[in-house]
Design a protein around this motif. Structure first.
Motif, PDB file in Angstrom:
ATOM      1  N   ILE A  59     -17.242 -27.523 -15.544  1.00 10.89           N
ATOM      2  CA  ILE A  59     -16.387 -28.745 -15.611  1.00 10.89           C
ATOM      3  C   ILE A  59     -16.053 -29.359 -14.253  1.00 10.89           C
ATOM      4  O   ILE A  59     -16.051 -30.340 -13.793  1.00 10.89           O
ATOM      5  CB  ILE A  59     -15.321 -28.727 -16.709  1.00 10.89           C
ATOM      6  N   GLY A  60     -15.397 -28.296 -13.479  1.00 12.12           N
ATOM      7  CA  GLY A  60     -14.998 -28.674 -12.161  1.00 12.12           C
ATOM      8  C   GLY A  60     -13.434 -29.004 -12.280  1.00 12.12           C
ATOM      9  O   GLY A  60     -13.045 -29.461 -13.185  1.00 12.12           O
ATOM     10  N   SER A  61     -12.888 -28.511 -11.281  1.00 10.64           N
ATOM     11  CA  SER A  61     -11.427 -28.781 -11.118  1.00 10.64           C
ATOM     12  C   SER A  61     -10.836 -30.083 -10.995  1.00 10.64           C
ATOM     13  O   SER A  61      -9.806 -30.336 -11.550  1.00 10.64           O
ATOM     14  CB  SER A  61     -10.824 -27.955 -10.008  1.00 10.64           C
ATOM     15  N   ASP A  62     -11.702 -31.299 -10.552  1.00 15.57           N
ATOM     16  CA  ASP A  62     -11.255 -32.408 -10.382  1.00 15.57           C
ATOM     17  C   ASP A  62     -10.824 -32.706 -11.736  1.00 15.57           C
ATOM     18  O   ASP A  62      -9.677 -33.505 -12.114  1.00 15.57           O
ATOM     19  CB  ASP A  62     -12.131 -33.484  -9.743  1.00 15.57           C
ATOM     20  N   GLU A  63     -11.882 -32.761 -12.725  1.00 12.49           N
ATOM     21  CA  GLU A  63     -11.733 -33.125 -14.099  1.00 12.49           C
ATOM     22  C   GLU A  63     -10.231 -32.470 -14.792  1.00 12.49           C
ATOM     23  O   GLU A  63      -9.695 -33.075 -15.477  1.00 12.49           O
ATOM     24  CB  GLU A  63     -12.909 -33.072 -14.911  1.00 12.49           C
ATOM     25  N   ILE A  64     -10.374 -31.231 -14.537  1.00 10.41           N
ATOM     26  CA  ILE A  64      -9.355 -30.371 -15.256  1.00 10.41           C
ATOM     27  C   ILE A  64      -8.153 -30.834 -14.623  1.00 10.41           C
ATOM     28  O   ILE A  64      -7.104 -30.825 -15.543  1.00 10.41           O
ATOM     29  CB  ILE A  64      -9.506 -28.791 -14.909  1.00 10.41           C
ATOM     30  N   ASP A  65      -8.009 -30.810 -13.409  1.00 10.29           N
ATOM     31  CA  ASP A  65      -6.760 -31.404 -12.994  1.00 10.29           C
ATOM     32  C   ASP A  65      -6.303 -32.893 -13.455  1.00 10.29           C
ATOM     33  O   ASP A  65      -5.063 -33.085 -13.709  1.00 10.29           O
ATOM     34  CB  ASP A  65      -6.755 -31.342 -11.104  1.00 10.29           C
ATOM     35  N   GLY A  66      -7.088 -33.676 -13.567  1.00  9.63           N
ATOM     36  CA  GLY A  66      -6.895 -34.854 -13.923  1.00  9.63           C
ATOM     37  C   GLY A  66      -6.296 -34.983 -15.399  1.00  9.63           C
ATOM     38  O   GLY A  66      -5.293 -35.576 -15.907  1.00  9.63           O
ATOM     39  N   ILE A  67      -7.067 -33.937 -16.208  1.00 13.31           N
ATOM     40  CA  ILE A  67      -6.303 -33.835 -17.541  1.00 13.31           C
ATOM     41  C   ILE A  67      -4.987 -33.257 -17.660  1.00 13.31           C
ATOM     42  O   ILE A  67      -3.997 -33.555 -18.274  1.00 13.31           O
ATOM     43  CB  ILE A  67      -7.258 -33.311 -18.575  1.00 13.31           C
ATOM     44  N   THR A  68      -4.946 -32.274 -16.575  1.00 14.25           N
ATOM     45  CA  THR A  68      -3.660 -31.491 -16.786  1.00 14.25           C
ATOM     46  C   THR A  68      -2.531 -32.227 -16.212  1.00 14.25           C
ATOM     47  O   THR A  68      -1.396 -32.279 -16.800  1.00 14.25           O
ATOM     48  CB  THR A  68      -3.815 -30.285 -15.691  1.00 14.25           C
ATOM     49  N   ALA A  69      -2.692 -33.382 -15.606  1.00 10.54           N
ATOM     50  CA  ALA A  69      -1.757 -34.199 -15.085  1.00 10.54           C
ATOM     51  C   ALA A  69      -1.397 -35.035 -16.224  1.00 10.54           C
ATOM     52  O   ALA A  69       0.034 -35.301 -16.295  1.00 10.54           O
ATOM     53  CB  ALA A  69      -2.339 -35.067 -13.760  1.00 10.54           C
ATOM     54  N   GLY A  70      -2.038 -35.267 -17.136  1.00 12.01           N
ATOM     55  CA  GLY A  70      -1.658 -36.003 -18.412  1.00 12.01           C
ATOM     56  C   GLY A  70      -0.544 -35.228 -19.215  1.00 12.01           C
ATOM     57  O   GLY A  70      -0.081 -35.581 -20.271  1.00 12.01           O
ATOM     58  N   TYR A  71      -0.492 -33.864 -19.065  1.00  4.65           N
ATOM     59  CA  TYR A  71       0.587 -32.928 -19.629  1.00  4.65           C
ATOM     60  C   TYR A  71       1.827 -32.962 -18.835  1.00  4.65           C
ATOM     61  O   TYR A  71       2.749 -32.018 -19.341  1.00  4.65           O
ATOM     62  CB  TYR A  71      -0.193 -31.657 -19.940  1.00  4.65           C
ATOM     63  N   ARG A  72       2.094 -33.467 -17.888  1.00  7.48           N
ATOM     64  CA  ARG A  72       3.084 -33.359 -17.163  1.00  7.48           C
ATOM     65  C   ARG A  72       3.650 -35.061 -17.192  1.00  7.48           C
ATOM     66  O   ARG A  72       3.409 -35.587 -17.877  1.00  7.48           O
ATOM     67  CB  ARG A  72       2.944 -33.195 -15.634  1.00  7.48           C
ATOM     68  N   GLY A  73       5.000 -34.997 -16.909  1.00  6.62           N
ATOM     69  CA  GLY A  73       5.796 -36.147 -17.055  1.00  6.62           C
ATOM     70  C   GLY A  73       6.451 -36.480 -18.645  1.00  6.62           C
ATOM     71  O   GLY A  73       6.506 -35.465 -19.167  1.00  6.62           O
ATOM     72  N   ASP A  74       6.695 -37.855 -18.583  1.00  6.64           N
ATOM     73  CA  ASP A  74       7.523 -38.086 -19.872  1.00  6.64           C
ATOM     74  C   ASP A  74       6.647 -38.824 -20.881  1.00  6.64           C
ATOM     75  O   ASP A  74       7.255 -39.227 -21.786  1.00  6.64           O
ATOM     76  CB  ASP A  74       8.424 -39.158 -19.399  1.00  6.64           C
ATOM     77  N   GLY A  75       5.414 -38.828 -20.533  1.00  7.11           N
ATOM     78  CA  GLY A  75       4.615 -39.585 -21.817  1.00  7.11           C
ATOM     79  C   GLY A  75       4.458 -38.866 -23.028  1.00  7.11           C
ATOM     80  O   GLY A  75       4.715 -37.549 -23.125  1.00  7.11           O
ATOM     81  N   MET A  76       3.975 -39.497 -24.233  1.00  4.58           N
ATOM     82  CA  MET A  76       4.079 -38.648 -25.325  1.00  4.58           C
ATOM     83  C   MET A  76       3.087 -37.614 -25.423  1.00  4.58           C
ATOM     84  O   MET A  76       3.441 -36.561 -26.002  1.00  4.58           O
ATOM     85  CB  MET A  76       3.771 -39.759 -26.483  1.00  4.58           C
ATOM     86  N   ASP A  77       2.150 -37.699 -24.543  1.00  7.84           N
ATOM     87  CA  ASP A  77       0.996 -36.434 -24.682  1.00  7.84           C
ATOM     88  C   ASP A  77       1.571 -35.303 -24.014  1.00  7.84           C
ATOM     89  O   ASP A  77       1.523 -34.299 -24.465  1.00  7.84           O
ATOM     90  CB  ASP A  77      -0.072 -36.837 -23.972  1.00  7.84           C
ATOM     91  N   ALA A  78       2.361 -35.562 -22.911  1.00  6.71           N
ATOM     92  CA  ALA A  78       3.028 -34.561 -22.069  1.00  6.71           C
ATOM     93  C   ALA A  78       4.166 -33.868 -22.826  1.00  6.71           C
ATOM     94  O   ALA A  78       4.192 -32.625 -23.135  1.00  6.71           O
ATOM     95  CB  ALA A  78       3.509 -35.167 -20.874  1.00  6.71           C
ATOM     96  N   ARG A  79       4.937 -34.687 -23.405  1.00  2.00           N
ATOM     97  CA  ARG A  79       5.884 -34.075 -24.432  1.00  2.00           C
ATOM     98  C   ARG A  79       5.533 -33.341 -25.534  1.00  2.00           C
ATOM     99  O   ARG A  79       5.946 -32.310 -25.829  1.00  2.00           O
ATOM    100  CB  ARG A  79       6.734 -35.169 -24.941  1.00  2.00           C
ATOM    101  N   ILE A  80       4.125 -34.040 -26.364  1.00  2.00           N
ATOM    102  CA  ILE A  80       3.728 -32.950 -27.323  1.00  2.00           C
ATOM    103  C   ILE A  80       3.282 -31.723 -26.892  1.00  2.00           C
ATOM    104  O   ILE A  80       3.424 -30.760 -27.404  1.00  2.00           O
ATOM    105  CB  ILE A  80       2.698 -33.917 -27.944  1.00  2.00           C
ATOM    106  N   ALA A  81       2.573 -31.732 -25.554  1.00  2.00           N
ATOM    107  CA  ALA A  81       1.966 -30.536 -24.892  1.00  2.00           C
ATOM    108  C   ALA A  81       2.880 -29.592 -24.941  1.00  2.00           C
ATOM    109  O   ALA A  81       2.733 -28.314 -25.153  1.00  2.00           O
ATOM    110  CB  ALA A  81       1.155 -30.813 -23.764  1.00  2.00           C
TER     111      ALA A  81
END
Ligand code: SF4
Length: 224
Positions: free
Chosen positions: A39-61
């Motif tokens: 996959i490559g780390s750029d795509e993995i890092d991009g998705i991982t960023a979505g699990y941080r912060g206060d968004g619903m995806d991040a809170r659920i994760a």
């Protein structure tokens, strides 16, 4: 891992062909077809960023991971759903219920209320539309010759949305009806009971016993 995307060898092989499961603890080797490597780390890092912060995806994760870590092997799923809702601060739980599991849904609504949560439920037959009304032949009814309602997962999703449910729980919806419900639910969805009419709602039992009793699972000649 390199940031450059690698060309994956054996592109038809995937995680079910893997003997190392090295993505879990990185104590072994990644196989040459491993998607983690390709996959490559750029795509993995991009998705991982979505699990941080206060968004619903991040809170659920994070809530899911916390429950896994704290209660691993200690809580039943019926309890884990309550712990999950509590961590997300969700107060109103929707139940998308199969008619065949309406008693279990009644019990679970009492469990939710006993644990300080609100509950609103929608049964699969809501709307009471006859099966012939969507072009189904009478012969597809379980009992022919009278009114027999379709399951109406889109209306279930709409009703739960109208009543402001914040987390929706599937209690035994049929294969496919559950797909429609998940597609149309405005709130996040989890499952309490996965219906299996033959195996007492334990579909994994067919896999556990496929070496003998359910070896027909491998009979590709059958037209299912
Ligand atoms: S991601 Fe890679 S290591 Fe993990 S199960 Fe799939 S093939 Fe195996």
């Amino acid at each position: 891992m390199s940031t450059k995307q690698k060309i994956k060898k054996n592109p038809d092989r995937s995680c079910t062909d893997c003997g190392t499961l090295n993505c879990y603890r990185q104590e072994k080797e990644f196989p040459d077809f491993c998607p983690t490597e390709s996959i490559g780390s750029d795509e993995i890092d991009g998705i991982t960023a979505g699990y941080r912060g206060d968004g619903m995806d991040a809170r659920i994760a994070r809530a899911s991971a916390e429950i896994e870590g704290v209660y691993y092997g200690k809580l039943t799923r019926a309890e884990e759903i309550i712990a999950f809702a509590n961590r997300l601060g969700l107060k109103k739980i929707g139940l998308a219920t199969c008619i065949g599991l309406s008693e279990e849904a009644r019990i679970y609504s009492r469990v939710l209320k006993a644990n300080g949560l609100e509950c609103y439920s929608a049964l699969c037959k809501i709307g009471s539309v006859d099966k012939t009304g969507i072009g189904m032949d009478e012969s597809f009814k379980i009992q022919q010759g009278g009114h027999e309602s379709i399951c109406n997962p889109i209306l279930q999703a709409k009703m739960l949305e109208r009543h402001g449910t914040e987390l929706n729980v599937i209690i035994g919806l049929c294969v496919g009806h559950d797909s429609l419900f998940m597609k149309h639910s405005s709130a996040p969805v989890t499952t309490l009971i996965t219906k299996d009419r033959v195996l007492g709602h334990n579909p994994a039992a067919a896999l556990y016993t496929c070496g003998f009793y359910y070896k027909r699972l491998f009979d590709g000649e059958r037209k299912l």
